[in-house]
Design an enzyme around this catalytic site. Structure first.
Site, PDB file in Angstrom:
ATOM      1  N   GLY A 172      52.797  30.493  78.389  1.00  0.00           N
ATOM      2  CA  GLY A 172      52.155  31.321  77.360  1.00  0.00           C
ATOM      3  C   GLY A 172      52.304  30.708  75.985  1.00  0.00           C
ATOM      4  N   GLY A 175      54.002  30.169  73.267  1.00  0.00           N
ATOM      5  CA  GLY A 175      55.382  30.336  72.823  1.00  0.00           C
ATOM      6  C   GLY A 175      55.544  30.098  71.338  1.00  0.00           C
ATOM      7  N   ARG A 176      54.534  29.483  70.750  1.00  0.00           N
ATOM      8  CA  ARG A 176      54.592  29.239  69.296  1.00  0.00           C
ATOM      9  C   ARG A 176      53.186  29.195  68.718  1.00  0.00           C
ATOM     10  NH1 ARG A 176      55.981  22.834  68.833  1.00  0.00           N
ATOM     11  NH2 ARG A 176      55.066  22.195  70.813  1.00  0.00           N
ATOM     12  N   LYS A 199      49.759  27.283  65.015  1.00  0.00           N
ATOM     13  CA  LYS A 199      50.748  26.739  65.946  1.00  0.00           C
ATOM     14  C   LYS A 199      52.024  26.426  65.166  1.00  0.00           C
ATOM     15  CE  LYS A 199      51.305  22.929  69.296  1.00  0.00           C
ATOM     16  NZ  LYS A 199      50.554  21.890  70.011  1.00  0.00           N
ATOM     17  N   GLY A 202      59.912  28.677  68.553  1.00  0.00           N
ATOM     18  CA  GLY A 202      58.584  29.084  68.086  1.00  0.00           C
ATOM     19  C   GLY A 202      58.043  28.230  66.954  1.00  0.00           C
ATOM     20  N   ARG A 204      42.959  28.190  79.208  1.00  0.00           N
ATOM     21  CA  ARG A 204      43.398  27.008  79.946  1.00  0.00           C
ATOM     22  C   ARG A 204      43.236  27.205  81.450  1.00  0.00           C
ATOM     23  NH1 ARG A 204      47.563  25.388  76.114  1.00  0.00           N
ATOM     24  NH2 ARG A 204      46.955  26.462  74.213  1.00  0.00           N
ATOM     25  N   ASP A 220      48.543  23.741  82.097  1.00  0.00           N
ATOM     26  CA  ASP A 220      48.498  24.654  80.952  1.00  0.00           C
ATOM     27  C   ASP A 220      47.956  23.947  79.706  1.00  0.00           C
ATOM     28  OD1 ASP A 220      51.104  23.351  81.436  1.00  0.00           O
ATOM     29  OD2 ASP A 220      51.631  24.153  79.478  1.00  0.00           O
ATOM     30  N   ASN A 221      47.765  22.640  79.780  1.00  0.00           N
ATOM     31  CA  ASN A 221      47.199  21.905  78.650  1.00  0.00           C
ATOM     32  C   ASN A 221      45.764  21.473  78.922  1.00  0.00           C
ATOM     33  OD1 ASN A 221      49.612  22.156  77.295  1.00  0.00           O
ATOM     34  ND2 ASN A 221      50.372  20.134  77.887  1.00  0.00           N
ATOM     35  N   ASP A 265      46.011  20.501  73.114  1.00  0.00           N
ATOM     36  CA  ASP A 265      47.477  20.359  73.016  1.00  0.00           C
ATOM     37  C   ASP A 265      47.894  18.898  72.832  1.00  0.00           C
ATOM     38  OD1 ASP A 265      47.816  23.041  73.092  1.00  0.00           O
ATOM     39  OD2 ASP A 265      49.075  23.091  74.874  1.00  0.00           O
TER      40      ASP A 265
HETATM   41  P1  AMP Z   1      53.736  22.005  75.612  1.00  0.00           P
HETATM   42  O1  AMP Z   1      54.510  21.035  76.413  1.00  0.00           O
HETATM   43  O2  AMP Z   1      53.799  21.770  74.118  1.00  0.00           O
HETATM   44  O3  AMP Z   1      52.330  22.161  76.090  1.00  0.00           O
HETATM   45  O4  AMP Z   1      54.451  23.420  75.777  1.00  0.00           O
HETATM   46  C1  AMP Z   1      54.723  24.004  77.035  1.00  0.00           C
HETATM   47  C2  AMP Z   1      55.152  25.446  76.838  1.00  0.00           C
HETATM   48  O5  AMP Z   1      56.313  25.515  76.027  1.00  0.00           O
HETATM   49  C3  AMP Z   1      54.120  26.317  76.159  1.00  0.00           C
HETATM   50  O6  AMP Z   1      54.200  27.589  76.725  1.00  0.00           O
HETATM   51  C4  AMP Z   1      54.578  26.318  74.719  1.00  0.00           C
HETATM   52  O7  AMP Z   1      54.157  27.465  74.017  1.00  0.00           O
HETATM   53  C5  AMP Z   1      56.087  26.306  74.888  1.00  0.00           C
HETATM   54  N1  AMP Z   1      56.767  25.694  73.730  1.00  0.00           N
HETATM   55  C6  AMP Z   1      56.834  24.386  73.405  1.00  0.00           C
HETATM   56  N2  AMP Z   1      57.560  24.200  72.297  1.00  0.00           N
HETATM   57  C7  AMP Z   1      57.978  25.427  71.892  1.00  0.00           C
HETATM   58  C8  AMP Z   1      58.773  25.916  70.815  1.00  0.00           C
HETATM   59  N3  AMP Z   1      59.310  25.093  69.914  1.00  0.00           N
HETATM   60  N4  AMP Z   1      58.966  27.242  70.745  1.00  0.00           N
HETATM   61  C9  AMP Z   1      58.462  28.090  71.633  1.00  0.00           C
HETATM   62  N5  AMP Z   1      57.707  27.694  72.685  1.00  0.00           N
HETATM   63  C10 AMP Z   1      57.472  26.387  72.814  1.00  0.00           C
HETATM   64 MG    MG Z   2      50.797  23.194  75.823  1.00  0.00          MG
END
Ligand code: AMP
Ligand code: MG
Length: 504
Positions: free
Chosen positions: A99, A101-102, A121, A134, A191, A260-261, A270
């Site tokens: 989801g 997350g940030r 973001k 976040g 996604r 998810d990307n 992403d």
């Molecule tokens: P990503 O690898 O950047 O595509 O992130 C994978 C998952 O981790 C997604 O659900 C992002 O929202 C979450 N995520 C990555 N970095 C952070 C962060 N610093 N804080 C909160 N969620 C994160």
């Molecule tokens: Mg991502």
């Protein structure tokens, strides 16, 4: 998704009208919550073309309110922020619920160019942060900003970036870094993993709601098929095939092709540890955290297909078929779309006026040459663009020097050039016309890691002028730009060991 040719009616920040289309989905698709914001935000980067595309007056970026809004400190009237839920496969393994997350979706803006969702973001925690902070760091926000805009200028489908806003707020990664928020703009951030989320929970009603939303909002043409859901899957497979063809032809490596990307609209989505190919190596792994090389350059077409199979599995009940039948829909559309687009793009890069039965072999021969001798992928095609198609025995070596000099083994280059010239003679094209066509598809300027790193180092010292210069340069990647020659150069010695990882 290029900038409009004629100006749109431009709005001030207060005049923006949000329509919150994603928020029309049921409440379990997201959590409504305001962004946490940033203390004393300042503007780091701004894309005028994106402001124009969304209908925002570019001068608005000079107002203090602009930074407050895109740091997440001030909500504009009508904006109903939310974080969306999704799941996904990461590095080939089911990861369960993920989801935003940030990320906070502020809402959508619509105009005659389309529907634009505006997403922050890095503006703080959400229920999907899973223990993380976040936040996004300045470094990764600048990289996402620059690359989104560079990809758009290259003509590659992508989410866009309106701005980066920074703050003197420390964020811990391997070292302490400073926080930033990048504002992303796209018709949708849905996604593959958004579909996997409901399928994995057996929630067929929600799955259908999501598919209906995507079809009715973005792909209404799917309704004219007997099975609109199968038509949607076919559409995603075709667009993803074309997207990956563009990546491969531009030497782009995403770095984290988790499901998810992967965008349901076939956009590059992403930006993290991405890279552009420099000295050619099909096995190149741009993400330092990707130890097994799952997302290496040469694996991207296979990985995209694997990801599409996961989407097919998720959509199978909706389509009313077995997973294997849904996967067959992917097979019927992905491979052809990828191969025909890739061949077309490579033919254009090689300056071939028309198709010829030998093209597949010649393209393979070209990649074998690149693999063995490792010239810079971008500079190779740029130099080739200016060479004459006819042989000239007397001073061939001098004429061909801009390409030959990229090779230690010049005779290997000569042999390949002989084949290129003989292929040219099968579909002749006057040199001046071919050269112009090749220069329009073989960029001079790409976002090399060392360029991004230079802009980041300046930005860390509160000098954002280098970042703006680079943005402007990369907005015209195919043009000769006097004064910018050094931006086309190979990485300097200090940049040889630069590494990018998932840390962002
Ligand atoms: P990503 O690898 O950047 O595509 O992130 C994978 C998952 O981790 C997604 O659900 C992002 O929202 C979450 N995520 C990555 N970095 C952070 C962060 N610093 N804080 C909160 N969620 C994160
Ligand atoms: Mg991502």
């Amino acid at each position: 998704m290029n900038a409009p040719e004629s100006p749109l009616a431009h709005a001030t920040l207060e005049e923006l009208v949000f329509d919150n289309s994603f928020a029309g989905l049921p409440e379990n698709f997201y959590t409504r919550l305001p962004p946490a914001g940033l203390p004393d935000p300042y503007l780091v980067a701004f894309s005028q073309p994106v402001a124009e595309m969304t209908g925002l007056t570019p001068q608005e970026a000079q107002r203090p309110l602009f930074c407050e809004v895109f740091a997440g400190n001030v909500l504009l009237a009508g904006s109903a922020p939310l974080a969306a839920v999704y799941s996904g496969h990461q590095f080939g393994v089911w990861a369960g619920q993920l989801g935003d997350g940030r990320a906070h979706l502020l809402g959508g803006l619509s105009n005659r160019l389309g529907h634009w969702e505006i997403q922050l973001k890095g503006a703080g925690r959400t229920p999907y942060s899973r223990g993380a902070d976040g936040r996004a760091v300045l470094r990764s926000s600048i990289r996402e900003f620059l690359c989104s805009e560079a990809m758009a200028a290259l003509g590659i489908p992508t989410t866009r970036a309106l701005c980066v806003v920074g703050a003197d707020l420390g964020v811990r990664r391997e070292a302490m870094e400073s926080a930033a928020v990048v504002t992303r703009v796209a018709p949708s951030f849905v996604r593959f993993g958004s579909f996997e989320h409901w399928a994995s929970r057996g929630k067929n009603g929600e799955l259908q709601r999501l598919a209906d939303y995507v079809i009715d909002t973005f792909r209404p043409e799917c309704r004219s098929f007997d099975n609109p859901y199968s038509a949607l899957l076919a559409d995603v497979a075709r667009r993803t095939g074309e997207l990956i063809a563009h990546w491969m032809a531009a030497g782009f490596m995403h770095g984290v092709m988790n499901t998810d990307n992967m965008s349901i609209l076939g956009l590059t989505l992403d930006y993290g540890p991405f890279g552009f190919m420099e000295a050619f190596d099909a096995g190149h792994i741009c993400n330092h955290s990707d130890e097994g090389g799952r997302y290496a350059y040469r694996n991207q077409p296979q990985v995209a297909q694997w990801n599409l199979y996961r989407l097919a599995d998720a959509m199978a009940t909706l389509i009313g078929s077995k997973p294997s039948t849904a996967q067959a829909v992917v097979d019927a559309h992905y491979g052809d779309a990828f191969e025909s687009r890739f061949e077309q793009l490579m033919r254009a890069k090689l300056g071939l006026a028309a198709a010829h039965p030998s093209d597949e072999d010649f393209i393979a021969e070209t990649f074998a040459l690149l693999q063995q001798h490792r010239p810079d992928f971008t500079l190779f095609f740029r130099a080739l663009s200016r060479l004459p198609a006819a042989a000239n025995r007397e001073n061939q070596a001098t004429i061909d020097a801009p390409l030959r000099d990229q090779f230690i083994d010049r005779s290997a280059c000569d042999t390949w050039l002989t084949h290129w010239r003989s292929r040219q003679s099968s579909t002749p094209w006057p040199d001046d016309q071919r050269e112009a066509a090749m220069l329009a598809v073989n960029p001079k300027y790409i976002l090399r890691n060392w360029l991004a790193e230079t802009a980041i180092r300046h930005a860390r010292n509160n000098d954002f002028s280098e970042l703006e210069r680079l943005r402007v340069c990369l907005s015209r990647p195919y043009d000769e730009q006097p004064g910018f020659e050094s931006y086309a150069a190979l990485p300097p010695d200090w940049a040889q060991g630069l590494e990018v990882s998932c840390s962002s």
